[in-house]
Design a protein around this motif. Sequence first.
Motif, mmCIF file in Angstrom:
data_model
loop_
_atom_site.group_PDB
_atom_site.id
_atom_site.type_symbol
_atom_site.label_atom_id
_atom_site.label_comp_id
_atom_site.label_asym_id
_atom_site.label_seq_id
_atom_site.Cartn_x
_atom_site.Cartn_y
_atom_site.Cartn_z
ATOM 1 N N ARG A 1 -10.933 0.878 -1.152
ATOM 2 C CA ARG A 1 -10.285 1.981 -1.862
ATOM 3 C C ARG A 1 -9.239 2.631 -0.974
ATOM 4 O O ARG A 1 -8.116 2.857 -1.401
ATOM 5 C CB ARG A 1 -11.331 3.007 -2.274
ATOM 6 C CG ARG A 1 -10.792 4.156 -3.088
ATOM 7 C CD ARG A 1 -11.867 4.684 -4.019
ATOM 8 N NE ARG A 1 -13.071 5.046 -3.297
ATOM 9 C CZ ARG A 1 -13.271 6.225 -2.733
ATOM 10 N NH1 ARG A 1 -12.354 7.152 -2.786
ATOM 11 N NH2 ARG A 1 -14.398 6.496 -2.110
ATOM 12 N N GLU A 2 -9.606 2.908 0.246
ATOM 13 C CA GLU A 2 -8.611 3.444 1.172
ATOM 14 C C GLU A 2 -9.121 3.342 2.597
ATOM 15 O O GLU A 2 -10.313 3.211 2.845
ATOM 16 C CB GLU A 2 -8.213 4.879 0.799
ATOM 17 C CG GLU A 2 -9.115 5.954 1.255
ATOM 18 C CD GLU A 2 -8.707 7.324 0.692
ATOM 19 O OE1 GLU A 2 -7.980 7.418 -0.309
ATOM 20 O OE2 GLU A 2 -9.160 8.305 1.275
ATOM 21 N N SER B 1 0.816 -1.209 0.000
ATOM 22 C CA SER B 1 0.000 0.000 0.000
ATOM 23 C C SER B 1 0.850 1.258 0.000
ATOM 24 O O SER B 1 2.045 1.218 0.268
ATOM 25 C CB SER B 1 -0.911 0.023 1.234
ATOM 26 O OG SER B 1 -0.567 -0.947 2.146
ATOM 27 N N GLN C 1 -14.473 0.533 -2.989
ATOM 28 C CA GLN C 1 -14.456 0.882 -4.415
ATOM 29 C C GLN C 1 -15.851 1.294 -4.861
ATOM 30 O O GLN C 1 -16.830 0.689 -4.456
ATOM 31 C CB GLN C 1 -14.006 -0.332 -5.248
ATOM 32 C CG GLN C 1 -12.609 -0.799 -4.967
ATOM 33 C CD GLN C 1 -11.563 0.092 -5.611
ATOM 34 O OE1 GLN C 1 -11.879 1.158 -6.105
ATOM 35 N NE2 GLN C 1 -10.319 -0.354 -5.567
ATOM 36 N N THR D 1 -3.574 3.408 1.174
ATOM 37 C CA THR D 1 -4.231 3.148 -0.098
ATOM 38 C C THR D 1 -3.607 1.889 -0.699
ATOM 39 O O THR D 1 -2.378 1.788 -0.753
ATOM 40 C CB THR D 1 -4.015 4.320 -1.060
ATOM 41 O OG1 THR D 1 -4.172 5.531 -0.337
ATOM 42 C CG2 THR D 1 -4.992 4.283 -2.204
ATOM 43 N N ARG E 1 -8.607 5.361 6.253
ATOM 44 C CA ARG E 1 -8.075 6.584 6.859
ATOM 45 C C ARG E 1 -8.189 6.471 8.372
ATOM 46 O O ARG E 1 -9.205 6.015 8.897
ATOM 47 C CB ARG E 1 -8.869 7.811 6.414
ATOM 48 C CG ARG E 1 -9.066 7.942 4.936
ATOM 49 C CD ARG E 1 -9.909 9.162 4.630
ATOM 50 N NE ARG E 1 -9.125 10.371 4.716
ATOM 51 C CZ ARG E 1 -8.530 10.939 3.666
ATOM 52 N NH1 ARG E 1 -8.656 10.399 2.479
ATOM 53 N NH2 ARG E 1 -7.829 12.036 3.822
ATOM 54 N N VAL F 1 -3.356 7.845 5.889
ATOM 55 C CA VAL F 1 -4.149 7.221 4.830
ATOM 56 C C VAL F 1 -3.393 6.026 4.259
ATOM 57 O O VAL F 1 -2.218 6.140 3.903
ATOM 58 C CB VAL F 1 -4.449 8.231 3.708
ATOM 59 C CG1 VAL F 1 -5.286 7.578 2.632
ATOM 60 C CG2 VAL F 1 -5.153 9.433 4.257
#
Lengths: 354, 286
Positions: A188-189, A157, A209, A178, A191, A176
Amino acid sequence: MGRRRWVGAGLGAVLVGAVGVGLVVAPAGASAAPVLPPVSPEDLVSSVMTADRQPFAGEVEVDNALGLPAVPGVPQLANGTSSVRVWSGGEGRGRVALPSSDGERTLVSDGTTRWAYDSRDRTATRAPAGEGRPDNADNQDPTTAATQAIATLRQSSTVAVDGTAEVAGRAAYQLVLTPLPTERTLLREVRVAVDAETRQPLQLTVLAQGSGEPALQVGFSEIAYGPQDPSLFTFTPPPGTTVRDAPARGDRPDRPEGDQGQRVGDGWDTVIVGRAPQGQPGQQPDGQQPEGQLPEGQQPEGAPDLSALGTPVSGPWGSGRVITTAVATVIVTADGRIAAGAVPQQVLTEALAR
Amino acid sequence: MTTLETRTPTRTTAPLGRLAAAEVRWVLRRPRTLVLLGLLALVPVAIGVGIALTGGPGDGDRDGPGLVAAVAGNGLVLPIAAMGLALTLLLPLTVATASADALAGEASHGTLRGLLLAPVGRTRLVVMKAVGVVTVAVLAVLLVAVVGVITGLVVVGGPSGTMITLSGTTLGLGEALGRVLLVAAWTVVQLLAVAAVALAVSAFTEHPLVVLAAVLGGLIVFGVLAAIPSLEWLQPLLLTSGWSAGTDALRDPLPLDGLVSSTGRALVYLVLGVGITVWRMRRRDG
């Protein structure tokens, strides 16, 4: 003229009402991102690991859009928002209240004993604290540990500190994660907001996503640091309560040793392939049965009835049912295997076919 | 001549207290008010006796879901549960009846004309009528609370005059009564919001039934709107969506968020209702 005045008065009343209710209920407006000195991801993570855990009281809001099927007894898992009240006294002492509309589940830990109280059936369950929990006080230096953790994450990532945010009125860094483009994942990510001052994680956001809205957001909506009333962290079962001792971890009947599941792949597209606990659905003699024709009386008490969920699938690996949520996919095969991961269905079937 | 001058009335308004007392006496003498108050007093008694007869906790089958189940063996929860139950329909019905009689009822009897012609300010008229409605609201809630406490202590009983909260803590008698009082005050504010809206409707019509239908219909419509998931954004505007906050008084430590926000919402309805009532009554012809 008369009609005009009426219309005007009506409009005025509606306006006053709307503004009034708006003022009453509107949350404090989103403020600009606070300005904080820049920090590297490694420093941020290591500071989180070394930071002293201060006592606090707060309210955690869970905004769940995972698309999980509703599980009775745990309304917090179903889609929707719920709030949880949390108190922490440091040194392993804490209190969590999970309110529902007409009851409450309370978890209290005084550092040596953990209590779980359910107001609906007035039962209190007691368990010794610390048991079954890995010893967190590793000898390892937190800075090294943080660097290693970040290095491991970097294989799959992008790790970055992406600006700042205000969470529960506190200035916070946003860490974050990703997934790299090569990872085949539904996520998607991820945080994590970290309090800039106390370095305590304040909020976790999971984005899937194809959706702008978070699939899951767990974070403080209110937090106040400071010493807490010690009586919050003791629990005396009130009169009329059934007190039970929680079964020790090793005594769990349906979890044979060495059946914890096998990992296929690594990083974000890790798939866990395991075996369903004995006697659970998915072990039906013929898994091709259409829905609604399952023989009754085969499920043991308390086992979740997975057979009613999901849609049937089949492939070279066999057949079963696939349960899709916003962030994860689970396949329960007819011969009792379970494959799960934060991945599309295809990755699961590949792992099963292996 | 001098004697005549001293006899000249110096006071141009009737004393507020006397007017209010007259209005309250007038409201409380209505049989329907008394019947409704009596019915309300029966609510906690019925719950208490029902729970005492079906047995307390630990008998396997509980008394069903909801706050009522928490009353078993825990008598001081009874007034709070009873107020919560009554707030859904019975208490609004009571204040709506009082509000309907206050203006629309007078209009339908033709007596409102006399009041409007009397040399009394219209605003003062509304205030006096509101005093009667507020009295009914306060009396109704206090009745449920007091009868609830007595029934809870005598019929249901409890662990030696203490209250077990939903969080599993035990509160002493004083603190428990404080919680009951808090819920009572909160319930009164919610009821006053209903009453203000009812008075506003009452100011526009001369049929008391229209007021009752509007208030009860409105409550049901609010309930329906709150149940539609796609109208979730409407929730903060609905008066009824804060009515579950009364249960918060049974949690420990006491969370005030829900109680405060629902009180704020009720105050908005209250201001709107009173404003519209005054505005309309200042212009109303008999």
